[in-house]
Design an enzyme around this catalytic site. Structure first.
Site, PDB file in Angstrom:
ATOM      1  N   LYS A 249       3.595  22.131  13.760  1.00 13.91           N
ATOM      2  CA  LYS A 249       2.282  21.475  13.807  1.00 13.91           C
ATOM      3  C   LYS A 249       1.585  21.514  12.445  1.00 13.91           C
ATOM      4  O   LYS A 249       0.867  20.577  12.091  1.00 13.91           O
ATOM      5  CB  LYS A 249       1.418  22.127  14.888  1.00 13.91           C
TER       6      LYS A 249
ATOM      7  N   TYR B 292       6.369  26.706  16.717  1.00 12.32           N
ATOM      8  CA  TYR B 292       5.458  25.612  17.101  1.00 12.32           C
ATOM      9  C   TYR B 292       4.376  25.424  16.025  1.00 12.32           C
ATOM     10  O   TYR B 292       4.076  24.296  15.628  1.00 12.32           O
ATOM     11  CB  TYR B 292       4.842  25.981  18.451  1.00 12.32           C
TER      12      TYR B 292
HETATM   13  P1  NAP Z   1       2.775  17.972  28.329  1.00 11.68           P
HETATM   14  O1  NAP Z   1       1.814  17.807  29.464  1.00 11.68           O
HETATM   15  O2  NAP Z   1       3.789  19.055  28.380  1.00 11.68           O
HETATM   16  O3  NAP Z   1       3.533  16.567  28.106  1.00 11.68           O
HETATM   17  C1  NAP Z   1       4.477  16.448  27.086  1.00 11.68           C
HETATM   18  C2  NAP Z   1       4.851  15.002  26.933  1.00 11.68           C
HETATM   19  O4  NAP Z   1       5.788  14.883  25.840  1.00 11.68           O
HETATM   20  C3  NAP Z   1       5.547  14.418  28.162  1.00 11.68           C
HETATM   21  O5  NAP Z   1       5.148  13.091  28.328  1.00 11.68           O
HETATM   22  C4  NAP Z   1       7.022  14.492  27.785  1.00 11.68           C
HETATM   23  O6  NAP Z   1       7.829  13.499  28.420  1.00 11.68           O
HETATM   24  C5  NAP Z   1       6.942  14.176  26.303  1.00 11.68           C
HETATM   25  N1  NAP Z   1       8.108  14.597  25.551  1.00 11.68           N
HETATM   26  C6  NAP Z   1       8.616  15.859  25.377  1.00 11.68           C
HETATM   27  N2  NAP Z   1       9.710  15.829  24.603  1.00 11.68           N
HETATM   28  C7  NAP Z   1       9.908  14.527  24.267  1.00 11.68           C
HETATM   29  C8  NAP Z   1      10.864  13.856  23.487  1.00 11.68           C
HETATM   30  N3  NAP Z   1      11.853  14.516  22.885  1.00 11.68           N
HETATM   31  N4  NAP Z   1      10.770  12.505  23.346  1.00 11.68           N
HETATM   32  C9  NAP Z   1       9.771  11.821  23.951  1.00 11.68           C
HETATM   33  N5  NAP Z   1       8.816  12.403  24.716  1.00 11.68           N
HETATM   34  C10 NAP Z   1       8.893  13.739  24.860  1.00 11.68           C
HETATM   35  O7  NAP Z   1       2.005  18.159  26.932  1.00 11.68           O
HETATM   36  P2  NAP Z   1       0.461  18.076  26.539  1.00 11.68           P
HETATM   37  O8  NAP Z   1      -0.176  19.375  26.826  1.00 11.68           O
HETATM   38  O9  NAP Z   1      -0.154  16.819  27.068  1.00 11.68           O
HETATM   39  O10 NAP Z   1       0.597  18.000  24.949  1.00 11.68           O
HETATM   40  C11 NAP Z   1       0.695  16.761  24.266  1.00 11.68           C
HETATM   41  C12 NAP Z   1       0.662  17.032  22.774  1.00 11.68           C
HETATM   42  O11 NAP Z   1      -0.521  17.754  22.444  1.00 11.68           O
HETATM   43  C13 NAP Z   1       1.839  17.889  22.289  1.00 11.68           C
HETATM   44  O12 NAP Z   1       2.258  17.440  21.019  1.00 11.68           O
HETATM   45  C14 NAP Z   1       1.216  19.274  22.178  1.00 11.68           C
HETATM   46  O13 NAP Z   1       1.893  20.066  21.236  1.00 11.68           O
HETATM   47  C15 NAP Z   1      -0.181  18.933  21.747  1.00 11.68           C
HETATM   48  N6  NAP Z   1      -1.157  19.973  22.053  1.00 11.68           N
HETATM   49  C16 NAP Z   1      -1.412  20.348  23.349  1.00 11.68           C
HETATM   50  C17 NAP Z   1      -2.354  21.347  23.597  1.00 11.68           C
HETATM   51  C18 NAP Z   1      -2.697  21.805  24.979  1.00 11.68           C
HETATM   52  O14 NAP Z   1      -3.474  22.774  25.097  1.00 11.68           O
HETATM   53  N7  NAP Z   1      -2.187  21.202  26.025  1.00 11.68           N
HETATM   54  C19 NAP Z   1      -3.014  21.954  22.531  1.00 11.68           C
HETATM   55  C20 NAP Z   1      -2.723  21.550  21.233  1.00 11.68           C
HETATM   56  C21 NAP Z   1      -1.804  20.556  21.016  1.00 11.68           C
HETATM   57  P3  NAP Z   1       8.550  13.773  29.867  1.00 11.68           P
HETATM   58  O15 NAP Z   1       7.439  13.730  30.881  1.00 11.68           O
HETATM   59  O16 NAP Z   1       9.512  12.647  30.004  1.00 11.68           O
HETATM   60  O17 NAP Z   1       9.176  15.131  29.764  1.00 11.68           O
END
Ligand code: NAP
Length: 247
Positions: free
Chosen positions: A159, A155
């Site tokens: 990133k 990951y």
């Molecule tokens: P999340 O709640 O797990 O949601 C993930 C989203 O990505 C969902 O809408 C999912 O769609 C979509 N997705 C996954 N695989 C996909 C694909 N192949 N094509 C299109 N859509 C896809 O994630 P989140 O925590 O909001 O994170 C969002 C972003 O922020 C990610 O890139 C993550 O790495 C980054 N991030 C998050 C955190 C954190 O602490 N949460 C920290 C740093 C970075 P479905 O609903 O259809 O599955």
């Protein structure tokens, strides 16, 4: 005068940071394309919320890791709505494991979605934005792409790769007034982090100087700024939303 709304595509907008960003951009007057891969009902809930608040948008489901589908969908978007004004590459997965236990298929999936998916979408959007001589591309990377994290090497590689990719593309596109910036969230309360144990959450909190987790809306607020004219002279930057976790 009835001015056409600007169009924003947010990948992975059915939940978490993507959903909050789609809602914020709609509130700011964008027509928002809500991407998802499997969770259509959640994406529809986001669209319903946007419409209930007087905003507009539509669903735009596709898997960002499929390059042919990405090109086809973004071409379709341009034909219907004109060139994209804003792309937020937010779709992401985490499949954590220590390096020595890492499975090839998990490494491939992580790189395919988190890095290559963002590259495919950026490439397709950049063609439209370059012709329009305007656009803002916002990448949602992660603090671990800057700091590293045990158990998250695949990951983190995806990133960190997204940061190098974005800086290069920012240089390529700057003369066409297309900006590319990266947001690196720290620990944000979403489905992605809900799976952590209380002990893991407490350990993470100890590394956050502000001693609280962030919200999806904290990230969405910065994305909305980077989508707005107020950020017109900002490109190639990596900006943390992490409570001081990494400086
Ligand atoms: P999340 O709640 O797990 O949601 C993930 C989203 O990505 C969902 O809408 C999912 O769609 C979509 N997705 C996954 N695989 C996909 C694909 N192949 N094509 C299109 N859509 C896809 O994630 P989140 O925590 O909001 O994170 C969002 C972003 O922020 C990610 O890139 C993550 O790495 C980054 N991030 C998050 C955190 C954190 O602490 N949460 C920290 C740093 C970075 P479905 O609903 O259809 O599955």
């Amino acid at each position: 005068m009835n001015q056409k709304k600007k169009t924003a595509l947010v990948t992975g907008a059915s939940r978490g940071i993507g959903a909050a960003t789609a809602i914020q951009l709609a509130q700011d007057g964008f027509f928002v394309l809500i991407n998802y891969t499997s969770n259509e009902s959640k994406a529809q809930e986001v669209l319903d919320q946007i419409r209930a608040a007087g905003g507009s948008g539509e669903l735009c489901g596709f898997d960002v890791s499929n390059p042919n589908l990405v090109d086809e969908k973004l071409d379709g978007v341009a034909k219907t709505h004109g060139p994209l004004d804003v792309l937020v590459n937010n779709a992401g997965v985490t499949i954590d494991s220590l390096l020595i236990r890492m499975k090839n298929e998990d490494l491939d999936r992580t790189l395919d979605v988190d890095l290559k998916g963002a590259i495919y979408c950026t490439r397709a959007a950049a063609k439209q934005m370059m012709r329009a001589r305007s656009g803002s591309i916002i990448q949602i990377s992660s603090v671990v792409g800057e700091s590293g994290n045990a158990g998250q090497s695949a990951y983190s590689a995806a990133k960190a790769g997204l940061i190098g990719f974005s800086k290069s593309v920012a240089k390529e596109l700057a003369s066409r007034h297309v900006r590319v910036n990266v947001i690196t969230p720290g620990f944000i309360g979403t489905d992605m982090t809900a799976a952590l144990t209380e002990a893991q959450k407490e350990a993470i909190l100890r590394s956050v100087p502000m001693s609280v987790f962030g919200s999806a809306e904290d990230v969405a607020a910065l994305a909305a700024f980077l989508a707005s004219p107020g950020s017109r002279y900002i490109t190639g930057q990596v900006i943390g939303v992490n409570g001081g976790m990494y400086m």
